[in-house]
Design a protein around this motif. Structure first.
Motif, PDB file in Angstrom:
ATOM      1  N   SER A 177       0.831  -1.217   0.000  1.00 45.56           N
ATOM      2  CA  SER A 177       0.000   0.000   0.000  1.00 45.56           C
ATOM      3  C   SER A 177       0.857   1.255   0.000  1.00 45.56           C
ATOM      4  N   ALA A 178       1.934   1.249   0.766  1.00 41.93           N
ATOM      5  CA  ALA A 178       2.819   2.412   0.838  1.00 41.93           C
ATOM      6  C   ALA A 178       3.491   2.664  -0.507  1.00 41.93           C
ATOM      7  N   VAL A 179       3.949   1.601  -1.156  1.00 44.42           N
ATOM      8  CA  VAL A 179       4.620   1.748  -2.446  1.00 44.42           C
ATOM      9  C   VAL A 179       3.624   2.206  -3.513  1.00 44.42           C
ATOM     10  N   LYS A 180       2.396   1.715  -3.459  1.00 43.62           N
ATOM     11  CA  LYS A 180       1.373   2.168  -4.403  1.00 43.62           C
ATOM     12  C   LYS A 180       1.077   3.657  -4.203  1.00 43.62           C
ATOM     13  N   GLU A 181       1.085   4.115  -2.958  1.00 41.74           N
ATOM     14  CA  GLU A 181       0.913   5.542  -2.693  1.00 41.74           C
ATOM     15  C   GLU A 181       2.052   6.338  -3.330  1.00 41.74           C
ATOM     16  N   ALA A 182       3.275   5.839  -3.147  1.00 33.89           N
ATOM     17  CA  ALA A 182       4.444   6.523  -3.703  1.00 33.89           C
ATOM     18  C   ALA A 182       4.376   6.579  -5.227  1.00 33.89           C
ATOM     19  N   LEU A 183       3.985   5.468  -5.834  1.00 27.38           N
ATOM     20  CA  LEU A 183       3.879   5.428  -7.295  1.00 27.38           C
ATOM     21  C   LEU A 183       2.855   6.430  -7.808  1.00 27.38           C
ATOM     22  N   LEU A 184       1.732   6.514  -7.130  1.00 32.76           N
ATOM     23  CA  LEU A 184       0.709   7.481  -7.540  1.00 32.76           C
ATOM     24  C   LEU A 184       1.222   8.910  -7.388  1.00 32.76           C
ATOM     25  N   LEU A 185       1.951   9.162  -6.317  1.00 29.61           N
ATOM     26  CA  LEU A 185       2.462  10.509  -6.061  1.00 29.61           C
ATOM     27  C   LEU A 185       3.485  10.957  -7.104  1.00 29.61           C
ATOM     28  N   THR A 186       4.178   9.993  -7.743  1.00 33.68           N
ATOM     29  CA  THR A 186       5.141  10.388  -8.775  1.00 33.68           C
ATOM     30  C   THR A 186       4.465  11.036  -9.977  1.00 33.68           C
ATOM     31  N   GLU A 187       3.160  10.873 -10.084  1.00 29.02           N
ATOM     32  CA  GLU A 187       2.429  11.525 -11.176  1.00 29.02           C
ATOM     33  C   GLU A 187       2.279  13.029 -10.930  1.00 29.02           C
ATOM     34  N   TYR A 188       2.519  13.441  -9.687  1.00 27.11           N
ATOM     35  CA  TYR A 188       2.366  14.852  -9.328  1.00 27.11           C
ATOM     36  C   TYR A 188       3.656  15.459  -8.792  1.00 27.11           C
ATOM     37  N   ALA A 189       4.285  14.782  -7.865  1.00 27.17           N
ATOM     38  CA  ALA A 189       5.423  15.355  -7.145  1.00 27.17           C
ATOM     39  C   ALA A 189       6.709  15.338  -7.976  1.00 27.17           C
ATOM     40  N   LYS A 190       7.617  16.224  -7.613  1.00 24.39           N
ATOM     41  CA  LYS A 190       8.934  16.268  -8.243  1.00 24.39           C
ATOM     42  C   LYS A 190       9.754  15.051  -7.832  1.00 24.39           C
ATOM     43  N   LYS A 191       9.637  14.684  -6.541  1.00 20.53           N
ATOM     44  CA  LYS A 191      10.364  13.533  -6.033  1.00 20.53           C
ATOM     45  C   LYS A 191       9.631  12.974  -4.828  1.00 20.53           C
ATOM     46  N   VAL A 192       9.719  11.646  -4.655  1.00 17.36           N
ATOM     47  CA  VAL A 192       9.055  10.976  -3.543  1.00 17.36           C
ATOM     48  C   VAL A 192      10.077  10.148  -2.764  1.00 17.36           C
ATOM     49  N   PHE A 193      10.191  10.419  -1.474  1.00 13.45           N
ATOM     50  CA  PHE A 193      11.013   9.605  -0.586  1.00 13.45           C
ATOM     51  C   PHE A 193      10.120   8.566   0.092  1.00 13.45           C
ATOM     52  N   ILE A 194      10.558   7.326   0.086  1.00 17.73           N
ATOM     53  CA  ILE A 194       9.889   6.302   0.888  1.00 17.73           C
ATOM     54  C   ILE A 194      10.742   6.092   2.136  1.00 17.73           C
ATOM     55  N   ILE A 195      10.169   6.367   3.286  1.00 16.85           N
ATOM     56  CA  ILE A 195      10.897   6.253   4.558  1.00 16.85           C
ATOM     57  C   ILE A 195      10.354   5.029   5.283  1.00 16.85           C
ATOM     58  N   TYR A 196      11.216   4.047   5.477  1.00 14.43           N
ATOM     59  CA  TYR A 196      10.765   2.772   6.021  1.00 14.43           C
ATOM     60  C   TYR A 196      11.697   2.296   7.133  1.00 14.43           C
ATOM     61  N   ARG A 197      11.101   1.825   8.213  1.00 16.24           N
ATOM     62  CA  ARG A 197      11.889   1.396   9.361  1.00 16.24           C
ATOM     63  C   ARG A 197      12.573   0.046   9.146  1.00 16.24           C
ATOM     64  N   GLY A 198      12.076  -0.731   8.190  1.00 14.53           N
ATOM     65  CA  GLY A 198      12.606  -2.067   7.952  1.00 14.53           C
ATOM     66  C   GLY A 198      13.810  -2.086   7.036  1.00 14.53           C
ATOM     67  N   GLU A 199      14.262  -3.313   6.751  1.00 17.11           N
ATOM     68  CA  GLU A 199      15.463  -3.494   5.931  1.00 17.11           C
ATOM     69  C   GLU A 199      15.216  -3.151   4.475  1.00 17.11           C
ATOM     70  N   GLN A 200      14.044  -3.541   3.949  1.00 17.60           N
ATOM     71  CA  GLN A 200      13.718  -3.202   2.572  1.00 17.60           C
ATOM     72  C   GLN A 200      12.204  -3.232   2.369  1.00 17.60           C
ATOM     73  N   ILE A 201      11.740  -2.416   1.434  1.00 17.53           N
ATOM     74  CA  ILE A 201      10.306  -2.352   1.165  1.00 17.53           C
ATOM     75  C   ILE A 201       9.831  -3.708   0.627  1.00 17.53           C
ATOM     76  N   HIS A 202       8.546  -4.009   0.826  1.00 20.49           N
ATOM     77  CA  HIS A 202       8.050  -5.334   0.441  1.00 20.49           C
ATOM     78  C   HIS A 202       6.686  -5.272  -0.243  1.00 20.49           C
ATOM     79  N   PRO A 203       6.619  -4.583  -1.384  1.00 17.97           N
ATOM     80  CA  PRO A 203       5.352  -4.565  -2.136  1.00 17.97           C
ATOM     81  C   PRO A 203       5.190  -5.851  -2.936  1.00 17.97           C
ATOM     82  N   GLU A 204       4.028  -5.991  -3.597  1.00 15.90           N
ATOM     83  CA  GLU A 204       3.848  -7.082  -4.543  1.00 15.90           C
ATOM     84  C   GLU A 204       4.875  -6.918  -5.666  1.00 15.90           C
TER      85      GLU A 204
END
Length: 333
Positions: A177-204
């Motif tokens: 869900s977080a990565v899908k939010e980030a992907l959608l935001l790239t359609e508008y924002a100049k740049k998107v940071f994903i800030i995650y407490r874990g070792e690596q993001i885990h989308p589908e």
């Protein structure tokens, strides 16, 4: 003046509130998301006198831009999926009420369980209840979050993404869900940071591939092993404070922050009538979507199943209706 509650019948006739306490439903479905709507549709097919009560028609999936994992649809918006389900429900003699359930009371009538579902000033009797209440957004709980909510802090990229055109924003979380939010935001924002407490993001896998493409082009950057400690700004958000340095600095300049760190089950109504929940607050069910209390069923994100998707919740909701139907027939109610 508060808006008067209104039940919508298939016939579209206005509901007579003077008679509400006399109405005896076979089942009341609490929650009008896709799980509740699917359950309502099957209840109609089984001939159960049914009332669906919910505050958000269509549920939280209406805040999702793209649904690509619901059988029969390659891709459609969450809003469209909910609309299609609502239209299907309206093909049956089902009552729909846009309201908040305030409490549930259990009684016995002729040695059989009876439940009183209360909204603001109204009471409805039912033989069975199906909880399809879903979840609510989990907040970060850090300094500045409440202060800057709707001033740069958001919980829905679909709702607020267009407000951040050509800006630098962050997404907190590492799930699909977080990565899908980030992907959608790239359609508008100049740049998107994903800030995650874990070792690596885990989308589908499909969304990981899409994110990697955006990372390659500099539209997304992932900061792992990191938490947001504070949100700072003036009238609007200007930066976030991290718990470890990023490129030598603990403060990251951002003009928007989207929080997607999970959800909390909406099971508060079930607890007072002794429905069992687990340590996460999820309602415990068996394979028949039954709870530990006779006549009470649950389905969707509010229950203790591990894999939570619209399609799995819909299956649980349909299962709940079938066993509610069997319960009503067996009890002779």
């Amino acid at each position: 003046m508060a808006k008067k509650e209104e039940i919508v019948f298939k016939s579209r006739q206005k509901y007579d509130y003077k008679a509400d306490e006399k109405i005896f439903y076979d089942t009341i479905i609490i929650g009008a998301g896709v799980v509740g709507l699917a359950a309502g549709m099957y209840a109609g097919r089984l001939g159960l006198k049914t009332l669906i009560i919910g505050e958000l028609k269509g549920g939280t999936i209406t805040l999702t831009n793209g649904v690509e994992n619901y059988p029969g649809f390659v891709s459609l918006s969450g809003q469209k999926l909910a609309e299609l389900m609502e239209n299907h429900v309206k093909d049956y003699d089902i009552d729909l009420l846009n309201a908040k359930v305030e409490s549930i009371e259990k009684k016995d009538e002729n040695n059989s369980p009876l439940y009183i579902v209360k909204t603001a000033g109204k009471k409805f009797k039912t033989k069975t209840i199906i909880f399809a209440t879903g979840t609510k957004i989990k907040r970060l709980g850090v300094k500045g979050e409440k202060e800057f909510e709707n001033k740069g802090v958001s919980y829905c990229a679909l709702c607020d993404g267009p407000l951040f055109k050509n800006k630098i924003v962050g997404v907190v979380g590492g799930s699909d869900s977080a990565v899908k939010e980030a992907l959608l935001l790239t359609e508008y924002a100049k740049k998107v940071f994903i800030i995650y407490r874990g070792e690596q993001i885990h989308p589908e896998q499909i969304n990981l591939a899409r994110a990697e493409e955006k990372i390659k082009w500099g539209k997304i950057e992932v900061i792992n092993h990191t938490n947001v400690l504070e949100i700072k700004g003036a009238k609007f958000i200007k930066s976030v404070v991290l718990d470890k340095a990023y490129k030598g600095k603990r403060e990251l300049l951002l003009e928007g922050l989207f929080v997607e760190i999970g959800h909390l089950p909406l099971s508060e109504l079930a607890v007072p009538i002794s429905v069992r929940t687990n340590e996460k607050g999820e309602i415990v069910i068996n394979r028949n979507s039954e709870t530990n209390i006779e006549g009470i069923f649950a389905a969707g994100d509010v229950v203790d199943t591990e894999f939570k998707q619209a399609i799995t919740g819909v299956g649980e909701g349909v299962t709940a209706v079938y066993h509610a139907y069997k319960f009503v027939r067996k009890s002779g109610l």
